[in-house]
Write an enzyme that holds these catalytic residues in place. Structure first.
Site, PDB file in Angstrom:
ATOM      1  N   LEU A   1      -7.450  44.245 -36.346  1.00 32.87           N
ATOM      2  CA  LEU A   1      -7.913  43.479 -37.506  1.00 32.87           C
ATOM      3  C   LEU A   1      -9.024  44.192 -38.260  1.00 32.87           C
ATOM      4  O   LEU A   1      -9.178  44.028 -39.466  1.00 32.87           O
ATOM      5  CB  LEU A   1      -8.405  42.096 -37.067  1.00 32.87           C
ATOM      6  CG  LEU A   1      -7.369  41.154 -36.450  1.00 32.87           C
ATOM      7  CD1 LEU A   1      -8.044  39.860 -36.003  1.00 32.87           C
ATOM      8  CD2 LEU A   1      -6.242  40.853 -37.423  1.00 32.87           C
TER       9      LEU A   1
ATOM     10  N   GLY B   1     -19.313  49.200 -36.074  1.00 34.32           N
ATOM     11  CA  GLY B   1     -20.167  49.939 -35.160  1.00 34.32           C
ATOM     12  C   GLY B   1     -20.128  49.407 -33.745  1.00 34.32           C
ATOM     13  O   GLY B   1     -20.371  50.138 -32.782  1.00 34.32           O
TER      14      GLY B   1
ATOM     15  N   ASP C   1     -28.363  39.689 -40.388  1.00 35.39           N
ATOM     16  CA  ASP C   1     -27.340  40.592 -40.925  1.00 35.39           C
ATOM     17  C   ASP C   1     -26.379  39.832 -41.845  1.00 35.39           C
ATOM     18  O   ASP C   1     -25.162  39.943 -41.717  1.00 35.39           O
ATOM     19  CB  ASP C   1     -26.575  41.261 -39.790  1.00 35.39           C
ATOM     20  CG  ASP C   1     -25.886  42.557 -40.236  1.00 35.39           C
ATOM     21  OD1 ASP C   1     -26.276  43.093 -41.299  1.00 35.39           O
ATOM     22  OD2 ASP C   1     -24.973  43.022 -39.528  1.00 35.39           O
TER      23      ASP C   1
END
Length: 876
Positions: A576, A580, A694
Site C-alpha cells: 500500500l 521511513g 507529525d
C-alpha cells in the site's frame, strides 16, 4: 475614547440632509403607535416604522415630554418589557449576509420612576452586551457588525435584576460581505473616527451604510484637508468628508501617534485605517511611512497613500495587548519628504459567539407551531427554542452535541388548549424522539408524515376526542415493528390498545431490568479478573539489541504472531505504501480489510516510535483517529495492524493519484473539520494530553466515505497533567510542517500541532506543495501571504475547483490558516477554536450548495505591497 457615549449626541437634532437609497435598511421606532404608520426623520431623512410586526411582547411608552426636543423623533417612543425574562425581536433575513446592527436606549424617565434600568442584550443565543443607563436624559448605544448564520435573526432583551428592560430604536444596515472580515465572532464598535477638530458627526446619508463617525483631533496633531474629490469606491465606502480630511503631526519631523486603551485586556481587536493622499505632491516629493504597533512590532512598511484614492489597511488576524493599551506610531521613512497622515480609523473588539443556534428548519417549525396554535403569550417562547439552555422554551427538551447545533428531541404540548388539525410542521423537527399532544382539542387525521420521522419513538395523542382514530398505513408499520409507540383514545373493538401498549411497555421495562442485572454481574466478574492481572504493558526482557533500553509489549488483547501476519497479508502480496518506518501492506482479517505496517529492522528509535504508537492507540479511541486492530511483537518482527482506509491519504486525493475525481470544496472542508476534531481530541480529550508532532496530508487518511482520520502516532508525546503547557524534547517532525518556534527552542506544545495543521489547511485551499524552490516564496506560508497582497483570493485557490466555492468561506479558511502558522505560538488559536471556525466554514458551503440566496461581491481592493511581517494586512 468613549465612542458609544459620544453616539448619544448623534441622536440630537441635526441639519437636513438629502435622500439616498435605503435599500435593505430596517429602521424601527420601537413602541411607535399607531403601529401602521411610517415617517421620515427630518434630520437624517431615514424612514422609520413601528417595531410591532417584529415582536409579540412588550408595552409601548414615551419618554418624558421635557426630553423629547433634545432627540430625533425615533427616540421619543420606546418599548418596555415588564413581563418575561427574555423578550426577542425576530427578523427574516438572508443567511450569510453581513449587517451593522445598532440598538439605542434612551430612558427619559418614561415610567416616572427615576430608576435607571440595567439589563442584558443578546444576539441570538449569545450575550452581546450589558446595558446600563447612566442618567435619565442620557442613554446607551450598542452597535455590532454581524454575519447571519441562518436566515433568521433574534435580538433579545434579558431581565437581569429588578429593573425593566426597554429599547428606543433598532436599526439594521446591510454591509458588503467582503468588508470587516473576522476569523471568528462578530465585531463590537470601539471607535469610528475621522480627523476634524469640530463636528459634524457623520452618518446617513453621507455614509451610505449609516455608520456613525465621530470627529477627533488631539492637540499633538493638525488638520490637513482638500476641496478636491477623493475616490472612495473601495469596499468600505468611507464618506467624502472622511476622505477629504486627515491628521498629520504638528511637527512635520515627528511621528504621528494614536493611542487608546480597552478595559478588557483579554479582548481581541481589529483595526481599520483609511488612507488617501490629499495633497498634490510634486514629482520630487514623497509621502512614505512605516506603521508600528506597541513599541516596535511592524504593522506595515514603506506605505505610500494613493493619490486622491482611499486605501484601507487592516490586520487579517485579531490582535491583543497585554495591558489593554494600543499605541500606533506612523514614522517617516528616509525617502519621505512629507509627514505621515491618516484619514479615518475604525476600532472593533471581537465578540465570540460560542453558542450555536438551533437547527434552522427546527426553529422555523417551532415559530410556525407557535403561530398556528396561538402560543405567542407563552412568556418563555421567545428567541431560540433551545439556546442558551438557561432560556430553553417550556415544554421542550433539547440535546447539545459538541460542535453542532442544539437539537429538539421532545415536544410536550399536553393540555395547551390546542385546536384544529395537527400541523405537518411538526415533521420538520427531524431529531424529535417524543411528541406529547395529549389532552387538547385536536381534530382531523393523524399526519402520515410522522412515519418519516426516523428518530420518533413515542407519540401521545390521548385526550383529543375529535381526532380521527384511523392510523396511516406507513405509521402502522412502524407501530407493528416496535420502532414507534402510539398512545391514543380508542372505542369499541379497539378500546384495549392503550392498555396493551401500556402492558407492552411494562414488559419491555421488566426485560431491561433483568438485562441490567445480568450486565452488572458480568461486569463485576470482569473487574475481578482485571484486578488479578493487568492486560496492558509490563516490563519484560527484550531479545533484540535494538530494544535494550525499552520495555517489551505484553498484552493478551490484539496481539498477533508473525505467522498470523504472513497469513493475513498473503505473504506481503500487496504493497500500500512505503515510508521511513518500513512498508505498509494490505491484509484481510476475518473477512475485514486491514492495513499492516511492518517496521523495518533498524534503530532503537524505530522501536520506541512503534511502542509509543501502540501504547497510544490502545488507550485512545475516536472516530477521527485511525483505529488499531492489533499489533505483532514477535522476535525481531514488529507490525501494527490498522483499520483499512480505502481512499488512501489526503495528499494522494488532492493530487489525483488515488482518483480522477476532484475533491470538492465541501469535501475538503469536511475533511478539514474531521482531521481537526481528531487533533482536538488528542489535545483535550486524552489524559494526559497528547501532541501528534507529525501532522501532514500523508497522515490524514480517508475511508470509502471520504471520512478523515489522523494516522501515524509514532512521534506523539504526552504532557504531564499538572498544568504544564509544554515539555522540552528533541525536535522531531517533517520539514515544512515543523513549528519554527519548537525547532528553535525545543519547547513542544499543542500549538506545534496547530502550526502544522495551518500548513495543511493552506495545502487544502491551494493544492500546492508545502515547499517549491521555483516559487518566488518557496514555503507555502510565505507564498500565500505574498500572493494575497493584491487581495485576490482566486490567485491562490486550487484551479481544479473551477471557482465552485463561497469566496467568503475560503477567506475565512485562509485567515484561520495564517493565524495557525503565526511564528509566535501564543498568537495561534487552540484546536477547539479551529474546529469551531471550520464547522462554520463547512456550514457556509453546505448552505450555498442547498441554494442560498446570498450573493457576494467578488472584486478585490487595490492594495499597496506589504512586508511579510506577522501583522501584514490583507486587502480585499
Amino acid at each position: 475614547m468613549r465612542f458609544l457615549s459620544f453616539l448619544i449626541f448623534v441622536f440630537a437634532v441635526l441639519g437636513l440632509v438629502q435622500a439616498q437609497d435605503q435599500s435593505g435598511f430596517i429602521s424601527l421606532d420601537c413602541g411607535l403607535v399607531p403601529t401602521e404608520i411610517t415617517y421620515v426623520e427630518k434630520s437624517t431623512n431615514i424612514t422609520y416604522r413601528s417595531d410591532a410586526t417584529y415582536i409579540d411582547s412588550g408595552v409601548p411608552g414615551k419618554i418624558n415630554e421635557v426630553y423629547r426636543t433634545q432627540f430625533q423623533q425615533q427616540i421619543w417612543a420606546l418599548r418596555s418589557f415588564p413581563e418575561g425574562q427574555r423578550n426577542c425581536y425576530n427578523f427574516s433575513l438572508t443567511a450569510k449576509r453581513k449587517y451593522l446592527i445598532r440598538g439605542t436606549f434612551i430612558y427619559g424617565n418614561y415610567d416616572g420612576l427615576n430608576q435607571l434600568p440595567s439589563f442584558d442584550l443578546y444576539i441570538g443565543p449569545n450575550k452581546w452586551t450589558s446595558v446600563s443607563i447612566p442618567g435619565v436624559r442620557n442613554g446607551s448605544v450598542s452597535e455590532m457588525i454581524h454575519v447571519l448564520r441562518q436566515d433568521h435573526l433574534q435580538i433579545c432583551l434579558v431581565k437581569t435584576g429588578e429593573t425593566t428592560p426597554f429599547i428606543s430604536s433598532l436599526e439594521l444596515r446591510p454591509l458588503n460581505n467582503n468588508t470587516y472580515v473576522t476569523k471568528s465572532g462578530s465585531l463590537i464598535v470601539v471607535a469610528r473616527l475621522y480627523f476634524s477638530p469640530t463636528p459634524p458627526f457623520l452618518r446617513y446619508d453621507e455614509d451610505v451604510h449609516d455608520r456613525i463617525w465621530i470627529p477627533f483631533l488631539d492637540n499633538k496633531n493638525s488638520l490637513l484637508s482638500t476641496e478636491l474629490s477623493v475616490d472612495t469606491s473601495n469596499f468600505y465606502n468611507v464618506p467624502q468628508t472622511v476622505a477629504k480630511t486627515a491628521a498629520v503631526p504638528l511637527n512635520a519631523t515627528q511621528p504621528l501617534k494614536i493611542n487608546w486603551s480597552l478595559d478588557d485586556i483579554t479582548s481581541q481587536s481589529y483595526i481599520y485605517m483609511h488612507f488617501a493622499e490629499i495633497e498634490n505632491l510634486e514629482a520630487n516629493e514623497t509621502r512614505e511611512f512605516n506603521i508600528t504597533y506597541n513599541g516596535g512590532e511592524n504593522w506595515f512598511s514603506y506605505f505610500r497613500p494613493p493619490k486622491f484614492r482611499i486605501t484601507t489597511v487592516y490586520n487579517p488576524a485579531a490582535v491583543s495587548s497585554l495591558d489593554g493599551n494600543f499605541n500606533f506610531t506612523f514614522s517617516m521613512t528616509g525617502n519621505s519628504t512629507h509627514p505621515p497622515l491618516i484619514n479615518g480609523l475604525e476600532i472593533y473588539q471581537v465578540l465570540e459567539l460560542p453558542q450555536l443556534d438551533t437547527y434552522q428548519d427546527e426553529v422555523s417549525a417551532m415559530m410556525n407551531i407557535k403561530t398556528i396554535y396561538g402560543l405567542s403569550k407563552r412568556s418563555s417562547w421567545q428567541g431560540d427554542p433551545c439556546a442558551p439552555e438557561l432560556y430553553r422554551w417550556e415544554g421542550l427538551n433539547c440535546s447539545y452535541p459538541n460542535f453542532a447545533p442544539p437539537q429538539i428531541i421532545s415536544l410536550n404540548l399536553s393540555g395547551s388548549n390546542l385546536s384544529g388539525t395537527i400541523t405537518s410542521d411538526i415533521s420538520k423537527l427531524t431529531h424529535l424522539r417524543e411528541l406529547d399532544l395529549s389532552n387538547n382539542d385536536l381534530s382531523g387525521d393523524i399526519p402520515f408524515v410522522f412515519s418519516d420521522m426516523k428518530n420518533l419513538t413515542l407519540i401521545n395523542l390521548s385526550g383529543n376526542k375529535n381526532l380521527n382514530r384511523s392510523v396511516p398505513e406507513t405509521l402502522q408499520k412502524r407501530i407493528d415493528n416496535k420502532s414507534l409507540t402510539l398512545i391514543r383514545d380508542e372505542t369499541g373493538k379497539n378500546s384495549t390498545n392503550v392498555v396493551a401498549i401500556a402492558a407492552s411497555v411494562a414488559s419491555v421495562f421488566a426485560v431491561l431490568v433483568i438485562l441490567a442485572i445480568v450486565f452488572v454481574v458480568i461486569r463485576k466478574k470482569q473487574r475481578t479478573n482485571e484486578a488479578s492481572g493487568p492486560r496492558s504493558f509490563t516490563t519484560g526482557t527484550v531479545k533484540s539489541d535494538a530494544r535494550s533500553s525499552s520495555s517489551s509489549i505484553i498484552t493478551k488483547e490484539r496481539k498477533f504472531t508473525y505467522s498470523e501476519v504472513l497469513k493475513m497479508t498473503k505473504n506481503f502480496e500487496r504493497v500500500l505504501g512505503k515510508g521511513g518506518f518500513g512498508t505498509v501492506y494490505h491484509g484481510n482479517l476475518d473477512d475485514t480489510q486491514v492495513a499492516v505496517k511492518m517496521l523495518s529492522h533498524s534503530s532503537a528509535q524505530g522501536y520506541k516510535e512503534f511502542k509509543a504508537e501502540v501504547e497510544l492507540l490502545l488507550r485512545v479511541h475516536h472516530r477521527h483517529l485511525v483505529g488499531l486492530v492489533g499489533y505483532c511483537d514477535d522476535g525481531d518482527n514488529l507490525a501494527l495492524i490498522y483499520e483499512y482506509m480505502e481512499k488512501g491519504d489526503l495528499r494522494e486525493n488532492m493530487s489525483g493519484k488515488h482518483s480522477v475525481n476532484v475533491l470538492s470544496w465541501e469535501t475538503r472542508m469536511q475533511i478539514a473539520v474531521e482531521a481537526a476534531q481528531g487533533l482536538e481530541y488528542l489535545h483535550n480529550g486524552c489524559r494526559p494530553p497528547m501532541v501528534h508532532r507529525d501532522v501532514k496530508p500523508t497522515n490524514i487518511l480517508l475511508n470509502e466515505r471520504s471520512q478523515a482520520k489522523l494516522a501515524d502516532f509514532g512521534l506523539s508525546r504526552s504532557f504531564p497533567v499538572d498544568g504544564e503547557s509544554h515539555v522540552m524534547t528533541v525536535v522531531a517532525g517533517t520539514p515544512g510542517y515543523l513549528d519554527p518556534e519548537y525547532y528553535r527552542t525545543n519547547w513542544l506544545s499543542e500549538k506545534s500541532d496547530v502550526y502544522s495543521f495551518g500548513v495543511v489547511l493552506l495545502e487544502i485551499v491551494t493544492n500546492q506543495p508545502v515547499m517549491n524552490k521555483n516559487r518566488e516564496r518557496p514555503h507555502i506560508n510565505e507564498w500565500v501571504m505574498f500572493m494575497l497582497t493584491n487581495g485576490d483570493i482566486k490567485s491562490i485557490v486550487d484551479p481544479k475547483l473551477n471557482e465552485d466555492y463561497d469566496t467568503n468561506g475560503v477567506w475565512k479558511v485562509v485567515e484561520l490558516a495564517l493565524a495557525c502558522v503565526n511564528p509566535s505560538s501564543s498568537r495561534r488559536p487552540t484546536m477547539p477554536h479551529v474546529v469551531m471556525e471550520l464547522n462554520e466554514c463547512l456550514a457556509l458551503e453546505i448552505e450555498r450548495k442547498q441554494g442560498s440566496q446570498a450573493t457576494y461581491i467578488k472584486e478585490s481592493v487595490e492594495f499597496s505591497p506589504s512586508s511579510a511581517s506577522d501583522f501584514s494586512p490583507l486587502a480585499r
